[in-house]
Motif scaffolding. Structure first.
Motif, short mmCIF file in Angstrom:
data_model
loop_
_atom_site.label_atom_id
_atom_site.label_comp_id
_atom_site.label_asym_id
_atom_site.label_seq_id
_atom_site.Cartn_x
_atom_site.Cartn_y
_atom_site.Cartn_z
N ASP A 59 1.71 13.98 -8.90
CA ASP A 59 1.12 12.69 -9.31
C ASP A 59 0.79 12.66 -10.80
O ASP A 59 0.25 13.62 -11.36
CB ASP A 59 -0.16 12.41 -8.52
CG ASP A 59 0.17 12.05 -7.08
OD1 ASP A 59 1.21 11.41 -6.86
OD2 ASP A 59 -0.61 12.42 -6.18
N GLN A 60 1.12 11.48 -11.40
CA GLN A 60 0.81 11.23 -12.83
C GLN A 60 1.56 12.17 -13.77
O GLN A 60 1.13 12.40 -14.90
CB GLN A 60 -0.69 11.31 -13.11
CG GLN A 60 -1.45 10.02 -12.85
CD GLN A 60 -1.38 9.52 -11.41
OE1 GLN A 60 -0.51 8.73 -11.10
NE2 GLN A 60 -2.27 9.97 -10.57
N GLU A 110 4.81 1.58 -18.41
CA GLU A 110 3.47 0.99 -18.62
C GLU A 110 3.11 0.06 -17.46
O GLU A 110 1.95 0.00 -17.04
CB GLU A 110 3.41 0.22 -19.95
CG GLU A 110 3.42 1.11 -21.19
CD GLU A 110 2.25 2.09 -21.26
OE1 GLU A 110 1.19 1.78 -20.70
OE2 GLU A 110 2.42 3.16 -21.87
N ILE A 111 4.10 -0.69 -16.96
CA ILE A 111 3.84 -1.61 -15.84
C ILE A 111 3.37 -0.81 -14.62
O ILE A 111 2.44 -1.20 -13.92
CB ILE A 111 5.11 -2.45 -15.52
CG1 ILE A 111 5.40 -3.42 -16.67
CG2 ILE A 111 4.95 -3.20 -14.19
CD1 ILE A 111 6.74 -4.12 -16.59
N ARG A 156 0.81 -1.23 0.00
CA ARG A 156 0.00 0.00 0.00
C ARG A 156 0.84 1.28 0.00
O ARG A 156 0.55 2.25 0.71
CB ARG A 156 -0.96 0.03 1.20
CG ARG A 156 -1.95 -1.11 1.18
CD ARG A 156 -2.86 -1.05 2.40
NE ARG A 156 -3.65 -2.27 2.52
CZ ARG A 156 -4.74 -2.53 1.80
NH1 ARG A 156 -5.19 -1.65 0.94
NH2 ARG A 156 -5.38 -3.67 1.98
N VAL A 157 1.91 1.25 -0.78
CA VAL A 157 2.72 2.47 -0.99
C VAL A 157 1.85 3.45 -1.76
O VAL A 157 1.11 3.06 -2.68
CB VAL A 157 4.00 2.12 -1.79
CG1 VAL A 157 4.71 3.37 -2.26
CG2 VAL A 157 4.93 1.23 -0.95
N ALA A 158 1.92 4.74 -1.40
CA ALA A 158 1.03 5.72 -2.05
C ALA A 158 1.55 6.18 -3.40
O ALA A 158 0.77 6.52 -4.29
CB ALA A 158 0.84 6.92 -1.13
N SER A 207 -0.72 -0.58 -12.90
CA SER A 207 -0.98 -1.00 -11.51
C SER A 207 -2.01 -0.10 -10.83
O SER A 207 -2.58 -0.46 -9.80
CB SER A 207 0.32 -0.95 -10.69
OG SER A 207 0.66 0.40 -10.42
N GLY A 208 -2.23 1.10 -11.39
CA GLY A 208 -3.18 2.03 -10.79
C GLY A 208 -2.59 2.87 -9.66
O GLY A 208 -3.25 3.75 -9.12
N ILE A 209 -1.35 2.61 -9.31
CA ILE A 209 -0.70 3.35 -8.22
C ILE A 209 -0.33 4.76 -8.74
O ILE A 209 -0.10 4.94 -9.93
CB ILE A 209 0.56 2.56 -7.77
CG1 ILE A 209 0.94 2.82 -6.32
CG2 ILE A 209 1.75 2.82 -8.66
CD1 ILE A 209 1.91 1.78 -5.76
N SER A 210 -0.28 5.72 -7.83
CA SER A 210 0.17 7.06 -8.25
C SER A 210 1.64 7.00 -8.61
O SER A 210 2.41 6.31 -7.95
CB SER A 210 -0.01 8.06 -7.11
OG SER A 210 -1.25 8.63 -7.19
#
Ligand SMILES: NC(=O)c1ccc[n+]([C@@H]2O[C@H](COP(=O)([O-])OP(=O)(O)OC[C@H]3O[C@@H](n4cnc5c(N)ncnc54)[C@H](OP(=O)(O)O)[C@@H]3O)[C@@H](O)[C@H]2O)c1
Length: 286
Positions: free
Chosen positions: A192-193, A127-128, A99-101, A132-135
């Motif tokens: 982020d992103q 891409e990997i 659960r790393v942000a 993953s959906g992680i920030s």
């Protein structure tokens, strides 16, 4: 906030840890290394920095190390495509499990679109992370000035600066600047992103040699050759075939604009002008 830097035994990773230590309490910094018994690891502990084992080939070490971590810097590793993908997958899955942000990843210039031969694997690694959906934040590092130190030494011993890169530009960048910018991302908000292109001064080979000559007060000549002659010279000097191929592809990629600094976010992230090539060479050769 707790920040873990993988590859902290390496040159970029250790400089990121150093930069973080100037900005936040060392109790918030965790150095991720493969060998927790090394001198480097001992030195971190001496500074009050916790050391944890992070081996990209051993996912369990990553899951364990990422516990309680808010942001993790994932260093790119150098290897074949299979190992790069396996290692990146391990790191990203471990970050998700723990659960790393946020992941900050050291990538390559314009990795999403570049045809430079080193960019493709970074595109896959980005891409990997995205999948993953992680920030995430991508710090797309241009060519270290430090990469040239071996060639510079040969030139100082009398060799010419041999190149087949023509008038292609390179956004040569001083590695401590990249480390400081990455540290600023790791402790900052609003990134982020984002994918940041981190480049230094845009110079041709001739201009780089000009800067080198100014700094060393020498008159190192530039010898322009084609790729075939460049490769033959490297082979003749005893370099292994694999390395010769990489070096020739680098020259070709530079000639085709693969490392040109078209836009840099470095000054914005540093809050100051990046170190010029001349200043970097002064630091490195002093
Ligand atoms: N932009 C450029 O010009 C440029 C130039 C060279 C490299 N790079 C890339 O940028 C990265 C960082 O540069 P650098 O100068 O810091 O390189 P470096 O000094 O060689 O550091 C690489 C780091 O990666 C770690 N590492 C390697 N394999 C690993 C694995 N399986 N699991 C965990 N850690 C592993 C190494 O750990 P150990 O100490 O245990 O080996 C080391 O800490 C390089 O790895 C490479 O991908 C970019």
């Amino acid at each position: 906030m707790r920040i873990l830097v993988t590859g902290a035994s390496g040159k970029l990773g250790s400089q990121i840890v150093e930069s973080l230590a100037e900005k936040i309490p060392t109790s918030h910094i965790i150095a991720g290394v493969r060998d927790t018994q090394s001198e480097k690891a001992e030195a971190f502990i001496g500074q009050g920095i916790e050391v944890r084992e992070t081996d990209f080939e051993k996912k369990d070490t990553l899951v364990q190390a990422f516990q309680g971590i808010d942001r993790v810097f994932i260093v790119s590793t150098f290897g074949d495509a299979d190992s790069s993908i396996r290692q990146q997958t391990n790191a990203v899955e471990a970050a998700v499990e723990a659960r790393v942000a946020q992941i900050v990843y050291s990538s390559a210039p314009r990795a999403d679109v570049s045809e430079f031969f080193l960019a493709g694997i970074h595109r896959i690694r980005e891409e990997i992370i995205k999948a993953s959906g992680i920030s995430y934040v991508f710090v797309r590092n241009n060519w270290y000035v430090e990469n040239e130190l071996g060639t510079i030494q040969q030139c100082l011993n009398g060799a010419p600066w041999v190149t087949s890169a023509g008038t292609g530009h390179v956004g040569w960048v001083y590695r401590p600047d990249l480390a400081e910018a990455t540290a600023n991302v790791l402790i900052g908000d609003g990134h982020d992103q984002k994918a940041y292109e981190l480049s230094g001064e845009n110079l041709t080979q001739q201009q780089f040699v000009g800067a080198l000559n100014e700094v060393t007060d020498k008159d190192i000549p530039l010898l322009a050759v084609d790729d075939a002659a460049y490769g033959e010279m490297l082979t003749g000097a005893g370099l292994p075939e694999d390395l010769v191929t990489i070096l020739v592809m680098t020259q070709q990629g530079i000639r085709e604009g693969g490392l040109e600094n078209t836009h840099s976010d470095l000054e914005m992230l540093l809050g100051r002008k990046p170190t010029s090539v001349k200043e970097a060479l002064q630091q490195l050769l002093s």
